[in-house]
Design an enzyme around this catalytic site. Structure first.
Site, PDB file in Angstrom:
ATOM      1  N   ARG A 101       8.959  35.799 119.641  1.00 23.97           N
ATOM      2  CA  ARG A 101      10.243  35.121 119.881  1.00 23.97           C
ATOM      3  C   ARG A 101       9.926  33.888 120.710  1.00 23.97           C
ATOM      4  O   ARG A 101       9.532  33.998 121.876  1.00 23.97           O
ATOM      5  CB  ARG A 101      11.203  36.044 120.624  1.00 23.97           C
ATOM      6  N   HIS A 128      16.367  33.608 112.499  1.00 22.82           N
ATOM      7  CA  HIS A 128      16.288  34.980 113.029  1.00 22.82           C
ATOM      8  C   HIS A 128      16.275  35.961 111.854  1.00 22.82           C
ATOM      9  O   HIS A 128      17.223  36.701 111.631  1.00 22.82           O
ATOM     10  CB  HIS A 128      17.489  35.236 113.951  1.00 22.82           C
ATOM     11  N   GLN A 131      17.078  39.741 112.209  1.00 19.50           N
ATOM     12  CA  GLN A 131      18.506  40.022 112.329  1.00 19.50           C
ATOM     13  C   GLN A 131      19.130  40.122 110.939  1.00 19.50           C
ATOM     14  O   GLN A 131      19.930  41.019 110.663  1.00 19.50           O
ATOM     15  CB  GLN A 131      19.177  38.900 113.149  1.00 19.50           C
ATOM     16  N   ASP A 219      28.538  34.577 116.303  1.00 16.78           N
ATOM     17  CA  ASP A 219      27.401  34.562 117.236  1.00 16.78           C
ATOM     18  C   ASP A 219      27.829  33.719 118.440  1.00 16.78           C
ATOM     19  O   ASP A 219      28.839  33.008 118.384  1.00 16.78           O
ATOM     20  CB  ASP A 219      26.180  33.937 116.515  1.00 16.78           C
ATOM     21  N   CYS A 257      25.672  39.491 116.022  1.00 16.85           N
ATOM     22  CA  CYS A 257      24.264  39.858 116.245  1.00 16.85           C
ATOM     23  C   CYS A 257      24.049  40.394 117.651  1.00 16.85           C
ATOM     24  O   CYS A 257      23.080  41.108 117.886  1.00 16.85           O
ATOM     25  CB  CYS A 257      23.379  38.644 115.987  1.00 16.85           C
ATOM     26  N   ARG A 285      18.740  47.241 113.454  1.00 15.04           N
ATOM     27  CA  ARG A 285      17.562  46.421 113.770  1.00 15.04           C
ATOM     28  C   ARG A 285      16.319  47.310 113.776  1.00 15.04           C
ATOM     29  O   ARG A 285      15.272  46.949 113.248  1.00 15.04           O
ATOM     30  CB  ARG A 285      17.721  45.742 115.149  1.00 15.04           C
TER      31      ARG A 285
HETATM   32  N1   CP Z   1      20.400  40.111 118.281  1.00  8.27           N
HETATM   33  C1   CP Z   1      19.297  39.985 119.043  1.00  8.27           C
HETATM   34  O1   CP Z   1      18.259  39.468 118.623  1.00  8.27           O
HETATM   35  O2   CP Z   1      19.444  40.486 120.295  1.00  8.27           O
HETATM   36  P1   CP Z   1      18.413  40.331 121.496  1.00  8.27           P
HETATM   37  O3   CP Z   1      18.452  38.890 121.947  1.00  8.27           O
HETATM   38  O4   CP Z   1      18.915  41.278 122.539  1.00  8.27           O
HETATM   39  O5   CP Z   1      17.038  40.689 121.024  1.00  8.27           O
HETATM   40  N1  NVA Z   2      22.025  32.311 118.612  1.00  7.52           N
HETATM   41  C1  NVA Z   2      21.615  33.237 119.641  1.00  7.52           C
HETATM   42  C2  NVA Z   2      21.155  34.520 119.044  1.00  7.52           C
HETATM   43  C3  NVA Z   2      20.703  35.566 120.014  1.00  7.52           C
HETATM   44  C4  NVA Z   2      20.192  36.797 119.342  1.00  7.52           C
HETATM   45  C5  NVA Z   2      20.529  32.595 120.490  1.00  7.52           C
HETATM   46  O1  NVA Z   2      19.652  31.954 119.914  1.00  7.52           O
HETATM   47  O2  NVA Z   2      20.568  32.739 121.710  1.00  7.52           O
END
Ligand code: CP
Ligand code: NVA
Length: 298
Positions: A101, A128, A131, A219, A257, A285
């Site tokens: 990430r 993502h 997701q 989101d 999400c 997930r």
């Molecule tokens: N939806 C998602 O990726 O959540 P986190 O940021 O908690 O991993």
């Molecule tokens: N769009 C959000 C998603 C988190 C899972 C972010 O990037 O923070």
């Protein structure tokens, strides 16, 4: 192979991941573990915080008989003190899969180029895909497939939305995307969706977007890394009526999400309403990623 974008999987491969996910979910429900990762290790690189991605990958590796190592921003040299390509090659000598990430999507691309083990995108500023796997699994569980569901995206057109747009195109799911002016999905993503199947209908009107749909998906308005844009973005989204309320939701299902920012993109009442399937989505997930890991390691 790497899994950096949802369309790195063909429709057939995506179906394979989802079939594996369903099977592994049933095994878990029966209290059984699997051994696809016995003796194997997953490295998990995190430049940004995470609840779901971190815990579902780590738990998934355990349930598959493997081991996961959490590598936070202060744990490794990545990006500060060591180029991405060197981290990729060093980790490849130890582990069997790398999940990352990161902020810059180009960093997972570079990891993928230099690693000799599969690299999985655990969220970048642009995408993502993990997701989307869970989202598609959740939709399939509710509608028995993708033919009979229509989804309205109401919110920011960035990472989660962009992967969902491509995933919908791969499986042939009807999608309408509503974003405020200036916060839409990249044109390249819409072009790619058209190439894969169908580009979604796009609009700046949330009410028009949800009409005739079965599911509303939203989101956060301010993503991780966008903190300096907070005031501007809140004003743009709020001003354009993008908050998902019980009224906007109606009797549709609600997807998010997570994490959710109550009072911003979603009201507490909408999130706590009977139509919300966000906790199933979050649990999926785990199962979707186990499906992915076994697919990548098979
Ligand atoms: N939806 C998602 O990726 O959540 P986190 O940021 O908690 O991993
Ligand atoms: N769009 C959000 C998603 C988190 C899972 C972010 O990037 O923070």
């Amino acid at each position: 192979m790497n899994f950096l974008n949802i369309d790195d999987l063909t429709r057939e491969q995506l179906e394979d991941v989802l079939t594996r996910a369903v099977d592994l979910k049933e095994r878990t429900a029966r209290g059984k573990t699997a051994d696809a990762m016995a003796g194997r290790t997953l490295a998990m690189i995190f430049e940004k915080p995470s609840t779901r991605t971190r815990v579902s990958f780590e738990t998934g590796a355990t349930q598959l008989g493997g081991h996961a190592i959490f590598l936070g921003p202060d744990d490794i040299h990545l990006g500060h003190g060591e180029p991405v390509k060197d981290t990729a090659r060093a980790l490849s000598g130890y582990v069997d899969v790398i999940m990352a990430r990161v902020y810059d999507h180009e960093d997972v691309v570079e990891l993928g180029e230099y690693a000799t083990v599969p690299v999985v995108n655990g969220l970048t500023d642009d995408a993502h895909p993990c997701q989307t796997l869970a989202d598609l699994l959740t939709i399939r569980e509710h509608f028995g497939g993708f033919e009979d569901a229509t989804v309205a995206w109401v919110g920011d057109g960035n990472n989660v939305c962009q992967s969902f747009v491509l995933g919908a195109a791969v499986v042939g799911l009807d999608l309408v995307v509503a974003t405020p002016e200036g916060y839409g999905v990249d044109d390249a993503i819409l072009d790619r969706a058209a190439e894969l199947g169908t580009a979604p209908e796009t609009t700046t009107d949330p009410e028009a977007a949800v009409a005739g749909t079965d599911v509303v998906y939203t989101d956060v308005w301010v993503s991780m890394g966008e903190e300096s844009e907070r005031e501007t973005k809140l004003a743009a989204f709020e001003g354009a009526g993008f908050q998902v309320t019980e009224e906007l939701l109606g009797d549709r299902l609600l997807m998010h999400c997570l994490p959710a920012h109550r009072g911003e993109e979603i009201t507490d009442a909408a999130l706590e309403s009977d139509g919300a399937i966000v906790w199933e989505q979050a649990e999926n997930r785990l199962h979707a990623q186990k499906g992915l890991l076994t697919h990548l390691l098979s």
